[in-house]
Enzyme design. Structure first.
Site, PDB file in Angstrom:
ATOM      1  N   GLU A 124      19.416   0.046  19.147  1.00 45.48           N
ATOM      2  CA  GLU A 124      20.269  -1.016  18.633  1.00 45.48           C
ATOM      3  C   GLU A 124      20.008  -2.365  19.293  1.00 45.48           C
ATOM      4  OE1 GLU A 124      24.153   0.690  19.123  1.00 45.48           O
ATOM      5  OE2 GLU A 124      24.131   1.578  17.130  1.00 45.48           O
ATOM      6  N   GLU A 183      15.885  21.022  28.384  1.00 43.46           N
ATOM      7  CA  GLU A 183      16.466  20.228  29.462  1.00 43.46           C
ATOM      8  C   GLU A 183      16.242  20.857  30.833  1.00 43.46           C
ATOM      9  OE1 GLU A 183      21.062  21.424  30.070  1.00 43.46           O
ATOM     10  OE2 GLU A 183      20.645  20.433  28.174  1.00 43.46           O
TER      11      GLU A 183
END
Length: 304
Positions: free
Chosen positions: A87, A118
């Site tokens: 963004e 992860e």
């Protein structure tokens, strides 16, 4: 970092006494419960204001010197980092490589669960090497429960390369330590659904990233007052916003603002400088460059 078998004591894994009868609640009772629990995210941000402010100052300094900002995470935490990074270009007209998100499992992990990845600390370190992190860069590791090996591997590798390291977690330091420059702990308590850190932990992390990236951009001169003067004019909505900013900050009509915007190369910041100083585009470009893109300083130096 805590070993796998001892993570049950973590704050993010605890059972929330306020939601023990969750499966028996009506729709309105569910909304009220979530609303009450989500309110704790605001307090958590307030409690972390000093560490957030330090992270902002350190990051702005690094970016001003030519560094980059990287978010590193897995699962929800990784997706939030990628979202915040994505963004920045449309909001502040930053180059795509200035703020980047690194997620365990790569782009496919944005839409498909890949939480098993992860646990690979070496992959986190490899991602740091792949992006050629240097001492000018800032690496923000995001791990709600604080234990994600991928994130810790990335932070260790970044620290070895001299980068500024920041850790965002939703557990106290005494539960999970991290050898970083700035420790941001967002303590929102146990989740409504036990262990589901996409809830309050995810919400408070989004708030923190909003504050971090936006504040850094403010310090880099991407905002004048509270207007996004470096907005990328890439669609009709943003074009209308650009014209609105020009009209609000000047005495120009919409038609005049549109003409000025085109003369400036569709740069609101440059258009304002041209209007307030009477300089042409090339001269305004040079003046802005002399002041590292800070419009207020450029205008002041010209005596406008």
């Amino acid at each position: 970092m805590q070993p796998l078998e001892t993570r049950g004591h973590l704050l993010t894994e605890q059972v929330n006494s306020n939601s023990l009868n969750l499966d028996q609640l009506s729709a309105i009772e569910l909304v009220e419960l979530f609303n009450c629990e989500d309110a704790k995210t605001i307090t958590a941000i307030a409690d972390a204001k000093l560490s957030l402010a330090e992270a902002i100052d350190r990051t702005a300094l690094s970016l001003r010197q030519g560094g980059r900002l990287f978010y590193v995470g897995a699962g929800t935490s990784g997706r939030l980092g990628v979202l915040d990074a994505a963004e920045c270009p449309p909001t502040f007209c930053t180059p795509p490589d200035l703020v980047q998100g690194i997620i365990a499992g790569g782009a496919s992990a944005l839409v498909r669960s890949s939480e098993g990845l992860e646990d690979r600390a070496d992959d986190g370190a490899a991602a740091i090497a792949h992006h050629h992190i240097t001492q000018l860069d800032v690496v923000v590791g995001i791990a709600a429960g604080g234990t994600t090996p991928y994130v810790h591997g990335a932070l260790r590798a970044a620290r070895q390369r001299g980068a500024t390291t920041i850790f965002i977690a939703c557990v106290p330091i005494e539960q999970v330590s991290a050898d970083v420059d700035v420790n941001i702990r967002l303590l929102v308590g146990a989740e409504v659904v036990a262990g589901s850190t996409r809830l309050k932990a995810g919400t408070v992390t989004k708030l923190a990233l909003n504050i971090l990236s936006t504040s850094v951009m403010v310090k880099l001169g991407k905002v004048y007052g509270n207007r996004m003067i470096d907005v990328a004019v890439t669609n009709q909505k943003l074009h209308d916003r650009a014209l609105g900013i020009l009209q609000d900050l000047t005495d120009l009509s919409r038609e005049e603002a549109g003409f000025l915007l085109e003369r400036s190369g569709r740069s609101v910041k440059l258009a304002l400088l041209m209007h307030w100083t009477g300089l042409e585009k090339a001269e305004s470009d040079r003046l802005l460059a002399d002041h590292q893109g800070n419009l207020r300083q450029a205008v002041s130096s010209h005596g406008a």
